[in-house]
Design a protein around this motif. Structure first.
Motif, PDB file in Angstrom:
ATOM      1  N   MET A   1      63.271  -6.612  11.385  1.00  0.00           N
ATOM      2  CA  MET A   1      64.645  -6.198  11.150  1.00  0.00           C
ATOM      3  C   MET A   1      64.899  -4.788  11.687  1.00  0.00           C
ATOM      4  O   MET A   1      65.945  -4.207  11.439  1.00  0.00           O
ATOM      5  CB  MET A   1      64.960  -6.244   9.660  1.00  0.00           C
ATOM      6  N   GLY A   2      63.910  -4.252  12.395  1.00  0.00           N
ATOM      7  CA  GLY A   2      64.130  -2.973  13.045  1.00  0.00           C
ATOM      8  C   GLY A   2      64.179  -1.780  12.122  1.00  0.00           C
ATOM      9  O   GLY A   2      64.896  -0.815  12.378  1.00  0.00           O
ATOM     10  N   ARG A   3      63.431  -1.833  11.026  1.00  0.00           N
ATOM     11  CA  ARG A   3      63.440  -0.707  10.091  1.00  0.00           C
ATOM     12  C   ARG A   3      62.521   0.415  10.553  1.00  0.00           C
ATOM     13  O   ARG A   3      62.544   1.497   9.981  1.00  0.00           O
ATOM     14  CB  ARG A   3      63.005  -1.183   8.703  1.00  0.00           C
ATOM     15  N   PHE A   4      61.681   0.137  11.560  1.00  0.00           N
ATOM     16  CA  PHE A   4      60.765   1.172  12.055  1.00  0.00           C
ATOM     17  C   PHE A   4      61.028   1.417  13.536  1.00  0.00           C
ATOM     18  O   PHE A   4      61.409   0.509  14.274  1.00  0.00           O
ATOM     19  CB  PHE A   4      59.308   0.741  11.851  1.00  0.00           C
ATOM     20  N   GLU A   5      60.787   2.630  13.963  1.00  0.00           N
ATOM     21  CA  GLU A   5      60.877   2.957  15.382  1.00  0.00           C
ATOM     22  C   GLU A   5      59.600   2.499  16.083  1.00  0.00           C
ATOM     23  O   GLU A   5      58.520   2.509  15.490  1.00  0.00           O
ATOM     24  CB  GLU A   5      61.043   4.469  15.567  1.00  0.00           C
ATOM     25  N   ILE A   6      59.764   2.151  17.347  1.00  0.00           N
ATOM     26  CA  ILE A   6      58.595   1.751  18.132  1.00  0.00           C
ATOM     27  C   ILE A   6      57.562   2.883  18.180  1.00  0.00           C
ATOM     28  O   ILE A   6      56.359   2.653  18.004  1.00  0.00           O
ATOM     29  CB  ILE A   6      59.024   1.372  19.570  1.00  0.00           C
ATOM     30  N   ASP A   7      58.041   4.098  18.393  1.00  0.00           N
ATOM     31  CA  ASP A   7      57.119   5.228  18.470  1.00  0.00           C
ATOM     32  C   ASP A   7      56.302   5.379  17.194  1.00  0.00           C
ATOM     33  O   ASP A   7      55.104   5.662  17.243  1.00  0.00           O
ATOM     34  CB  ASP A   7      57.906   6.526  18.721  1.00  0.00           C
ATOM     35  N   GLU A   8      56.972   5.202  16.062  1.00  0.00           N
ATOM     36  CA  GLU A   8      56.277   5.307  14.781  1.00  0.00           C
ATOM     37  C   GLU A   8      55.174   4.269  14.678  1.00  0.00           C
ATOM     38  O   GLU A   8      54.057   4.547  14.238  1.00  0.00           O
ATOM     39  CB  GLU A   8      57.254   5.070  13.627  1.00  0.00           C
ATOM     40  N   ILE A   9      55.519   3.051  15.069  1.00  0.00           N
ATOM     41  CA  ILE A   9      54.553   1.963  14.953  1.00  0.00           C
ATOM     42  C   ILE A   9      53.332   2.227  15.823  1.00  0.00           C
ATOM     43  O   ILE A   9      52.188   2.105  15.382  1.00  0.00           O
ATOM     44  CB  ILE A   9      55.219   0.622  15.352  1.00  0.00           C
ATOM     45  N   VAL A  10      53.605   2.618  17.065  1.00  0.00           N
ATOM     46  CA  VAL A  10      52.497   2.888  17.982  1.00  0.00           C
ATOM     47  C   VAL A  10      51.636   4.026  17.449  1.00  0.00           C
ATOM     48  O   VAL A  10      50.395   3.938  17.455  1.00  0.00           O
ATOM     49  CB  VAL A  10      53.049   3.227  19.379  1.00  0.00           C
ATOM     50  N   ALA A  11      52.282   5.068  16.962  1.00  0.00           N
ATOM     51  CA  ALA A  11      51.522   6.201  16.443  1.00  0.00           C
ATOM     52  C   ALA A  11      50.680   5.792  15.244  1.00  0.00           C
ATOM     53  O   ALA A  11      49.495   6.149  15.143  1.00  0.00           O
ATOM     54  CB  ALA A  11      52.477   7.337  16.064  1.00  0.00           C
ATOM     55  N   ALA A  12      51.290   5.057  14.331  1.00  0.00           N
ATOM     56  CA  ALA A  12      50.564   4.646  13.125  1.00  0.00           C
ATOM     57  C   ALA A  12      49.381   3.766  13.489  1.00  0.00           C
ATOM     58  O   ALA A  12      48.273   3.931  12.960  1.00  0.00           O
ATOM     59  CB  ALA A  12      51.508   3.900  12.176  1.00  0.00           C
ATOM     60  N   ARG A  13      49.607   2.830  14.396  1.00  0.00           N
ATOM     61  CA  ARG A  13      48.509   1.960  14.803  1.00  0.00           C
ATOM     62  C   ARG A  13      47.421   2.756  15.511  1.00  0.00           C
ATOM     63  O   ARG A  13      46.228   2.558  15.259  1.00  0.00           O
ATOM     64  CB  ARG A  13      49.022   0.858  15.735  1.00  0.00           C
ATOM     65  N   GLY A  14      47.819   3.633  16.391  1.00  0.00           N
ATOM     66  CA  GLY A  14      46.820   4.415  17.113  1.00  0.00           C
ATOM     67  C   GLY A  14      45.950   5.218  16.161  1.00  0.00           C
ATOM     68  O   GLY A  14      44.717   5.214  16.271  1.00  0.00           O
ATOM     69  N   GLN A  15      46.568   5.886  15.226  1.00  0.00           N
ATOM     70  CA  GLN A  15      45.819   6.723  14.303  1.00  0.00           C
ATOM     71  C   GLN A  15      44.919   5.901  13.385  1.00  0.00           C
ATOM     72  O   GLN A  15      43.736   6.204  13.212  1.00  0.00           O
ATOM     73  CB  GLN A  15      46.790   7.558  13.459  1.00  0.00           C
ATOM     74  N   THR A  16      45.493   4.874  12.765  1.00  0.00           N
ATOM     75  CA  THR A  16      44.700   4.132  11.779  1.00  0.00           C
ATOM     76  C   THR A  16      43.603   3.312  12.442  1.00  0.00           C
ATOM     77  O   THR A  16      42.492   3.213  11.915  1.00  0.00           O
ATOM     78  CB  THR A  16      45.611   3.193  10.977  1.00  0.00           C
ATOM     79  N   GLU A  17      43.897   2.767  13.612  1.00  0.00           N
ATOM     80  CA  GLU A  17      42.853   1.975  14.261  1.00  0.00           C
ATOM     81  C   GLU A  17      41.754   2.868  14.828  1.00  0.00           C
ATOM     82  O   GLU A  17      40.582   2.459  14.888  1.00  0.00           O
ATOM     83  CB  GLU A  17      43.461   1.081  15.349  1.00  0.00           C
ATOM     84  N   ALA A  18      42.137   4.079  15.225  1.00  0.00           N
ATOM     85  CA  ALA A  18      41.103   5.022  15.643  1.00  0.00           C
ATOM     86  C   ALA A  18      40.176   5.332  14.470  1.00  0.00           C
ATOM     87  O   ALA A  18      38.941   5.376  14.611  1.00  0.00           O
ATOM     88  CB  ALA A  18      41.747   6.309  16.170  1.00  0.00           C
ATOM     89  N   LEU A  19      40.800   5.528  13.304  1.00  0.00           N
ATOM     90  CA  LEU A  19      39.987   5.752  12.105  1.00  0.00           C
ATOM     91  C   LEU A  19      39.062   4.576  11.845  1.00  0.00           C
ATOM     92  O   LEU A  19      37.872   4.756  11.522  1.00  0.00           O
ATOM     93  CB  LEU A  19      40.917   5.973  10.907  1.00  0.00           C
ATOM     94  N   CYS A  20      39.580   3.383  11.995  1.00  0.00           N
ATOM     95  CA  CYS A  20      38.746   2.203  11.786  1.00  0.00           C
ATOM     96  C   CYS A  20      37.592   2.161  12.785  1.00  0.00           C
ATOM     97  O   CYS A  20      36.482   1.738  12.450  1.00  0.00           O
ATOM     98  CB  CYS A  20      39.595   0.933  11.905  1.00  0.00           C
ATOM     99  N   CYS A  21      37.849   2.611  13.994  1.00  0.00           N
ATOM    100  CA  CYS A  21      36.784   2.649  14.990  1.00  0.00           C
ATOM    101  C   CYS A  21      35.650   3.559  14.529  1.00  0.00           C
ATOM    102  O   CYS A  21      34.470   3.236  14.694  1.00  0.00           O
ATOM    103  CB  CYS A  21      37.331   3.134  16.332  1.00  0.00           C
ATOM    104  N   ARG A  22      36.005   4.682  13.987  1.00  0.00           N
ATOM    105  CA  ARG A  22      34.975   5.605  13.485  1.00  0.00           C
ATOM    106  C   ARG A  22      34.098   4.907  12.437  1.00  0.00           C
ATOM    107  O   ARG A  22      32.867   4.919  12.516  1.00  0.00           O
ATOM    108  CB  ARG A  22      35.631   6.817  12.819  1.00  0.00           C
ATOM    109  N   LEU A  23      34.761   4.318  11.464  1.00  0.00           N
ATOM    110  CA  LEU A  23      34.005   3.678  10.389  1.00  0.00           C
ATOM    111  C   LEU A  23      33.243   2.472  10.915  1.00  0.00           C
ATOM    112  O   LEU A  23      32.141   2.171  10.448  1.00  0.00           O
ATOM    113  CB  LEU A  23      34.953   3.265   9.263  1.00  0.00           C
ATOM    114  N   ALA A  24      33.840   1.779  11.889  1.00  0.00           N
ATOM    115  CA  ALA A  24      33.155   0.625  12.459  1.00  0.00           C
ATOM    116  C   ALA A  24      31.879   1.066  13.178  1.00  0.00           C
ATOM    117  O   ALA A  24      30.842   0.402  13.098  1.00  0.00           O
ATOM    118  CB  ALA A  24      34.074  -0.118  13.426  1.00  0.00           C
ATOM    119  N   ALA A  25      31.986   2.192  13.885  1.00  0.00           N
ATOM    120  CA  ALA A  25      30.804   2.695  14.581  1.00  0.00           C
ATOM    121  C   ALA A  25      29.689   3.022  13.583  1.00  0.00           C
ATOM    122  O   ALA A  25      28.504   2.841  13.874  1.00  0.00           O
ATOM    123  CB  ALA A  25      31.162   3.946  15.385  1.00  0.00           C
TER     124      ALA A  25
END
Lengths: 251, 251
Positions: free
Chosen positions: A100-124
């Motif tokens: 429904m477009g409640r989030f900006e694309i930039d926000e989504i990309v940023a949130a995914r980039g940050q959280t998935e990077a964190l997951c990469c650390r823990l995964a490593a």
DNA sequence: TTTTTATATTTGTCAAACCTTTTGCGTTTT
DNA sequence: AAAACGCAAAAGGTTTGACAAATATAAAAA
């Protein structure tokens, strides 16, 4: 006579009953897999009709708190909290907000980039060989040139989930589920021509390698770059796509 | 005659109808705030009875997709996706999983430490003066020695939420909502004697100062240490607490 | 003009029955 | 004795028809 008139009626009867039973479950007064009285019995005890009881039970069933079966050994039972079911619930909620477009694309990309990077650390740190195998399986699948876009995207989602899985952290997996399942479909809508695929696969391979080597910093940096690199192509793609109002037959 | 026997019936009529209407909403065939036909009309169109329609609508209402009002201008309307409502939904789901012991304490502490540290980084980058004020407000509240445990915990939650808010990232706020609201109550159950409070307040003050200075690394490290420092005292507290089966009157 | 009243519309609730599925038992057959 | 079959009871699933409560709109009265 200035008494509080609220709290006398908190809503419809069905809602009140649903709240009562929900509270009983959450407070442990109803154990997991315990059987509730029959609908008729509940109606009698609450002093309401069976259809109203059923409306209340439907609400609880929609929240994955109870399940119902027919037959003599059937009835209504308290459901054991299920990770997948709960994950589906939050994914649906997140997907709705995104759709429904409640989030900006930039926000989504940023949130995914940050959280998935964190997951990469823990995964490593915590990855097992099985986790690496799961990633490798998706990578080999993605090599298939004949794969259609839908299947490629699905495999992409599974790769990202495999990374999250490799963290070995349940609560993190739980919330990242919502992230990945609900946000990725939006980001994956129009891209993935052939040379895009090659880039994606290359990034995935390098990420897996870094996780295999237990190289936290590299894995995190790669993932963040991989995710945020999609922003430019995504902006471009979305600029071309004006969502026209669908005129299909409605309800 | 090897046909697929699935898909012939996907469940109860109410579920089928709920799925149809849900799909219509999610695909945009039903616009936000659009009014659905009356229950009687829906029953006629789907060829089912009104109570069955109502069961379907109750399910959708439980998922915050529709709302109903009585009266001439009443009816059933598509609900605008609400961030708070969605957050409450996922918080309930997460709280249920936590409450039922589906996660290990260590996992929860680790997940919170990592994700909140990440939020500290982003907060240090993006915080506004209003965000700092919101944190300061909670800090001054926590100084009050006469505050009871419940209010202190509530303020603690609000402080952590203020940090998340300061990231300025909607999707991140959304999933962190589930983290904080559902996991903190567990961690905050038995601690917070007076000297514990002082330590907590001290950590909060230092975190806010680091965010104010835009010092990412310090803020993140402080937050992670603050959260993970609760593990030892928490383990000790939970060891003493054997959850006895409550024998109160059940349903 | 303002207030009150009536009325129509729509959700909320009820009552009583019938249908469908599932289970368990008893009978029959092998 | 064991297996297959069939029947009956129990429980959720569904229907029908009606009434109750709320509420916006229009009409009527002050």
């Amino acid at each position: 006579m200035a008494l509080h008139y609220d709290e006398i009626v908190r809503g419809s009867l069905a809602k009140q009953v649903a709240d009562l039973i929900r509270a009983a479950i959450l407070e442990g007064r109803l154990q997991v897999d315990e059987r509730l009285p029959t609908e008729e019995e509940l109606a009698r005890r609450f002093g309401i009709s069976r259809p109203t009881v059923r409306e209340a039970l439907k609400v609880l069933a929609a929240q994955n708190l109870i399940r119902s079966r027919r037959g003599p050994a059937g009835g209504t039972f308290v459901t054991r909290p299920d990770l997948d079911a709960a994950a589906r619930t939050i994914t649906d909620a997140a997907t709705l907000l995104v759709g429904m477009g409640r989030f900006e694309i930039d926000e989504i990309v940023a949130a995914r980039g940050q959280t998935e990077a964190l997951c990469c650390r823990l995964a490593a740190r915590n990855r097992t060989d099985e986790d690496l195998d799961a990633m490798a399986q998706e990578l080999s699948l993605q090599q298939d040139e004949t794969l259609n876009d839908e299947d490629f995207c699905a495999s992409d989602v599974r790769f990202h989930r495999a990374v999250v899985q490799a963290t070995g952290n349940g609560p993190l997996q739980f919330i990242m589920h919502a992230m990945i399942e609900s946000f990725i479909p939006i980001t994956n809508m129009l891209i993935y021509r052939h040379h895009e695929r090659r880039r994606t696969i290359g990034a995935h391979q390098k990420i897996r390698a870094a996780i295999a080597e237990r190289d936290e910093d590299t894995a995190a940096a790669l993932m963040q770059h991989h995710v945020e690199g999609m922003r430019a192509v995504l902006d471009q793609a979305l600029a071309h796509r004006r969502p026209e109002k669908p005129g299909g037959e409605t309800i």
